[in-house]
Design a protein around this motif. Structure first.
Motif, PDB file in Angstrom:
ATOM      1  N   ARG A   8      50.510  25.410  34.291  1.00 44.83           N
ATOM      2  CA  ARG A   8      49.134  24.978  34.052  1.00 44.83           C
ATOM      3  C   ARG A   8      48.257  25.265  35.274  1.00 44.83           C
ATOM      4  O   ARG A   8      47.123  25.745  35.140  1.00 44.83           O
ATOM      5  CB  ARG A   8      49.121  23.478  33.741  1.00 44.83           C
TER       6      ARG A   8
ATOM      7  N   GLU B 144      47.364  28.902  35.519  1.00 45.65           N
ATOM      8  CA  GLU B 144      46.341  29.272  34.548  1.00 45.65           C
ATOM      9  C   GLU B 144      44.946  28.918  35.060  1.00 45.65           C
ATOM     10  O   GLU B 144      44.009  29.706  34.943  1.00 45.65           O
ATOM     11  CB  GLU B 144      46.601  28.528  33.220  1.00 45.65           C
TER      12      GLU B 144
ATOM     13  N   SER C  20      41.647  31.407  36.426  1.00 45.46           N
ATOM     14  CA  SER C  20      40.347  31.335  35.775  1.00 45.46           C
ATOM     15  C   SER C  20      39.202  30.930  36.706  1.00 45.46           C
ATOM     16  O   SER C  20      38.045  30.903  36.290  1.00 45.46           O
ATOM     17  CB  SER C  20      40.393  30.343  34.603  1.00 45.46           C
TER      18      SER C  20
END
Length: 222
Positions: A214, A217, A221
């Motif tokens: 997580r 990710e 971004s």
């Protein structure tokens, strides 16, 4: 002869520790306690689960079986006592995010770390206490040689950073920190002796492994 495993009481474990404490083959202190084995006779039909990958034993009425009580190894002890300062540093890092993070996703990750690892520290400390073993002092210096631990300089960077820069540093350092925890936990899952310690190691590996994914990710971004 079939075997059934049950847990030692805290008193029995502490007494066994005093009686059996010694040194390992390499001269290092071995704080492990050998499991106690006794023989009993079954009054009823009992199914005794086998080890992973093995079939269960069926104990018939009147049949003798071995009762294996407790036992833990130096590996178990080292994992538990080292994971405590490891978790403490994770909490120290996560608590910084409440005032310094800019991205709400980073705050959420940090909050989950606090909610998860705080109770885990209590469980780890209880494991040591129940076996008559010392708990690392709350004000003890972090062992920065442990896998994934960040350095005092890196921690100072986090403390002196806010906003997007903090988010990037936090995700980078916490991913490193989690990876170290997984590195510590995985050998325990395979070689650990104490069932509760193995369960805690499994939880660390699964939970923190998912959190690494997580965090990466989110980092990608930003």
């Amino acid at each position: 002869m079939p075997r059934v495993s049950i847990g030692l009481t805290a008193t029995a474990a502490a007494a066994a520790l005093l009686a059996l404490a010694g040194c390992s083959d390499d001269g290092a202190t071995d704080r492990g306690v050998a499991a106690a084995t006794t023989t009993a006779t079954s009054d009823t039909r009992v199914v005794a689960p086998g080890a992973p990958g093995e079939t269960a034993d069926v104990i018939a009425p009147g049949e003798e079986f071995e009762v294996v009580e407790g036992g833990y190894s130096e590996l178990d002890v080292r994992f538990v006592e080292q994971m405590i300062p490891h978790h403490r540093q994770a909490l120290q890092m996560a608590e910084l995010a409440q005032e310094r993070a800019q991205d709400d996703r980073v705050v959420l990750v940090a909050d989950r770390i606090v909610a998860g690892q705080g109770p885990e520290i209590t469980a780890l400390e209880s494991w040591l206490e129940q076996r008559g073993l010392p708990v690392p002092a709350a004000d003890a210096a972090h062992d920065h040689a442990l896998p994934g631990m960040i350095s005092p300089l890196q921690l100072e960077q986090l403390e002196n950073t806010t906003g997007a820069e903090f988010d990037e540093l936090f995700l980078t350092y916490m991913s490193q920190h989690h990876a170290g925890a997984v590195e510590m936990a995985d050998p325990m899952i395979v070689e650990g002796t104490d069932q509760l310690a193995v369960e805690m190691a499994t939880d660390v590996s699964v939970t923190q492994g998912a959190e690494i994914g997580r965090m990466r990710e989110i980092l990608d971004s930003l």
